[in-house]
Scaffold this motif. Sequence first.
Motif, PDB file in Angstrom:
ATOM      1  N   GLY A 169      42.793 -12.175   6.146  1.00  0.00           N
ATOM      2  CA  GLY A 169      42.839 -12.482   4.725  1.00  0.00           C
ATOM      3  C   GLY A 169      42.624 -13.960   4.469  1.00  0.00           C
ATOM      4  N   ALA A 170      41.681 -14.566   5.168  1.00  0.00           N
ATOM      5  CA  ALA A 170      41.456 -16.011   5.030  1.00  0.00           C
ATOM      6  C   ALA A 170      41.231 -16.369   3.581  1.00  0.00           C
ATOM      7  N   GLY A 171      41.896 -17.456   3.158  1.00  0.00           N
ATOM      8  CA  GLY A 171      41.758 -17.913   1.790  1.00  0.00           C
ATOM      9  C   GLY A 171      42.775 -17.332   0.849  1.00  0.00           C
ATOM     10  N   SER A 172      43.556 -16.335   1.317  1.00  0.00           N
ATOM     11  CA  SER A 172      44.589 -15.759   0.475  1.00  0.00           C
ATOM     12  C   SER A 172      45.903 -16.461   0.734  1.00  0.00           C
ATOM     13  N   ALA A 173      46.883 -16.211  -0.145  1.00  0.00           N
ATOM     14  CA  ALA A 173      48.193 -16.835   0.004  1.00  0.00           C
ATOM     15  C   ALA A 173      48.929 -16.263   1.206  1.00  0.00           C
ATOM     16  N   ALA A 174      48.504 -15.096   1.679  1.00  0.00           N
ATOM     17  CA  ALA A 174      49.220 -14.414   2.752  1.00  0.00           C
ATOM     18  C   ALA A 174      48.373 -14.329   4.023  1.00  0.00           C
ATOM     19  N   ALA A 175      47.578 -15.358   4.310  1.00  0.00           N
ATOM     20  CA  ALA A 175      46.766 -15.362   5.518  1.00  0.00           C
ATOM     21  C   ALA A 175      47.663 -15.347   6.745  1.00  0.00           C
ATOM     22  N   VAL A 176      47.340 -14.500   7.694  1.00  0.00           N
ATOM     23  CA  VAL A 176      48.138 -14.370   8.917  1.00  0.00           C
ATOM     24  C   VAL A 176      47.252 -14.702  10.111  1.00  0.00           C
ATOM     25  N   THR A 177      47.662 -15.671  10.890  1.00  0.00           N
ATOM     26  CA  THR A 177      46.902 -16.073  12.063  1.00  0.00           C
ATOM     27  C   THR A 177      46.973 -14.996  13.133  1.00  0.00           C
ATOM     28  N   VAL A 178      45.825 -14.673  13.700  1.00  0.00           N
ATOM     29  CA  VAL A 178      45.770 -13.752  14.827  1.00  0.00           C
ATOM     30  C   VAL A 178      45.899 -14.576  16.096  1.00  0.00           C
ATOM     31  N   PRO A 179      47.004 -14.475  16.810  1.00  0.00           N
ATOM     32  CA  PRO A 179      47.220 -15.360  17.959  1.00  0.00           C
ATOM     33  C   PRO A 179      46.347 -14.993  19.146  1.00  0.00           C
ATOM     34  N   THR A 180      46.092 -15.975  19.977  1.00  0.00           N
ATOM     35  CA  THR A 180      45.436 -15.728  21.252  1.00  0.00           C
ATOM     36  C   THR A 180      46.484 -15.208  22.226  1.00  0.00           C
ATOM     37  N   ILE A 181      46.295 -14.005  22.721  1.00  0.00           N
ATOM     38  CA  ILE A 181      47.235 -13.373  23.649  1.00  0.00           C
ATOM     39  C   ILE A 181      46.475 -13.011  24.919  1.00  0.00           C
ATOM     40  N   SER A 182      46.894 -13.556  26.043  1.00  0.00           N
ATOM     41  CA  SER A 182      46.246 -13.258  27.321  1.00  0.00           C
ATOM     42  C   SER A 182      46.661 -11.874  27.792  1.00  0.00           C
ATOM     43  N   GLY A 183      45.669 -11.014  28.015  1.00  0.00           N
ATOM     44  CA  GLY A 183      45.949  -9.666  28.458  1.00  0.00           C
ATOM     45  C   GLY A 183      46.359  -9.601  29.919  1.00  0.00           C
ATOM     46  N   CYS A 184      46.790  -8.427  30.332  1.00  0.00           N
ATOM     47  CA  CYS A 184      47.269  -8.243  31.708  1.00  0.00           C
ATOM     48  C   CYS A 184      46.227  -8.638  32.744  1.00  0.00           C
ATOM     49  N   ALA A 185      44.972  -8.324  32.486  1.00  0.00           N
ATOM     50  CA  ALA A 185      43.920  -8.670  33.449  1.00  0.00           C
ATOM     51  C   ALA A 185      43.784 -10.171  33.607  1.00  0.00           C
ATOM     52  N   ALA A 186      43.992 -10.912  32.519  1.00  0.00           N
ATOM     53  CA  ALA A 186      43.814 -12.366  32.555  1.00  0.00           C
ATOM     54  C   ALA A 186      44.828 -13.042  33.457  1.00  0.00           C
ATOM     55  N   TRP A 187      46.085 -12.563  33.430  1.00  0.00           N
ATOM     56  CA  TRP A 187      47.092 -13.217  34.257  1.00  0.00           C
ATOM     57  C   TRP A 187      47.307 -12.555  35.624  1.00  0.00           C
ATOM     58  N   GLY A 188      46.496 -11.552  35.920  1.00  0.00           N
ATOM     59  CA  GLY A 188      46.524 -10.965  37.253  1.00  0.00           C
ATOM     60  C   GLY A 188      47.609  -9.939  37.468  1.00  0.00           C
ATOM     61  N   ALA A 189      47.832  -9.095  36.469  1.00  0.00           N
ATOM     62  CA  ALA A 189      48.869  -8.071  36.583  1.00  0.00           C
ATOM     63  C   ALA A 189      48.519  -7.015  37.622  1.00  0.00           C
ATOM     64  N   ARG A 190      49.538  -6.497  38.257  1.00  0.00           N
ATOM     65  CA  ARG A 190      49.382  -5.313  39.102  1.00  0.00           C
ATOM     66  C   ARG A 190      49.207  -4.086  38.205  1.00  0.00           C
ATOM     67  N   PRO A 191      48.567  -3.046  38.706  1.00  0.00           N
ATOM     68  CA  PRO A 191      48.507  -1.818  37.906  1.00  0.00           C
ATOM     69  C   PRO A 191      49.896  -1.191  37.823  1.00  0.00           C
ATOM     70  N   PRO A 192      50.183  -0.457  36.777  1.00  0.00           N
ATOM     71  CA  PRO A 192      51.482   0.207  36.670  1.00  0.00           C
ATOM     72  C   PRO A 192      51.712   1.162  37.840  1.00  0.00           C
ATOM     73  N   ALA A 193      52.965   1.310  38.216  1.00  0.00           N
ATOM     74  CA  ALA A 193      53.308   2.213  39.322  1.00  0.00           C
ATOM     75  C   ALA A 193      53.217   3.669  38.900  1.00  0.00           C
ATOM     76  N   ASP A 194      53.365   3.918  37.611  1.00  0.00           N
ATOM     77  CA  ASP A 194      53.323   5.280  37.062  1.00  0.00           C
ATOM     78  C   ASP A 194      52.534   5.251  35.759  1.00  0.00           C
ATOM     79  N   PRO A 195      52.050   6.405  35.322  1.00  0.00           N
ATOM     80  CA  PRO A 195      51.358   6.439  34.030  1.00  0.00           C
ATOM     81  C   PRO A 195      52.290   5.998  32.904  1.00  0.00           C
TER      82      PRO A 195
END
Length: 217
Positions: A27-53
Amino acid sequence: MRDFLDRRTLLRSAALTGIALGGAALGAGSAAAVTVPTISGCAAWGARPPADPLTVLPHRPVRILVHHTDTPNSTDYSQAHAFALARSIQDHHMDDNHWSDTGQHFTNTRGGYLLEGRHNSLSTLRGGTEIVRAAHCPGQNDIAIGIENEGNYMTVQPPAKLWNSLVTLCAYVCSQYSISPNAIQGHRDYRDTDCPGDVLYSMLPQLRKDVAKKLGG
């Protein structure tokens, strides 16, 4: 409450029109603009695969639970440290607690880096209609987004970078899931624990105010 939900609906509509992720604003330009944060996903930080589904549930969460990791208050504010922290948390949760994966949905570091915790947490947040079952608080794992904040906040305040990234993440979660800022609570509200620390817990009313301001209300 009706007006609050109407604003959230408008923000969700803006997100669905194709506004890009990664530091942009809804909603850029509106009074209620909400920033979408940069979030590093599991692949980015080198996560192991889950042990179970893992289980993705077809409903939205109703609240956010704030935690602290109860780890040392590191002065290493680098991304490399943030990634190493995420791996150590996952190792502890999987190897010592024998959980399927990292327990919390997201991790927030003292350097202000945001990371996906449990696999599928980021994709379900972006979708805004589902939640992956977590392991951060009994009775809340199906209905609450768990955010771990690096450090121990029993006697000290969190650094500004951590606080600012927590506000930004909470505002985005609230906008995606139509959660009221009043529904941001602490781990100890639902469990006999010191988490998220006396000082950080005492700051939750300010967190709700700061998030509400981000949301334009």
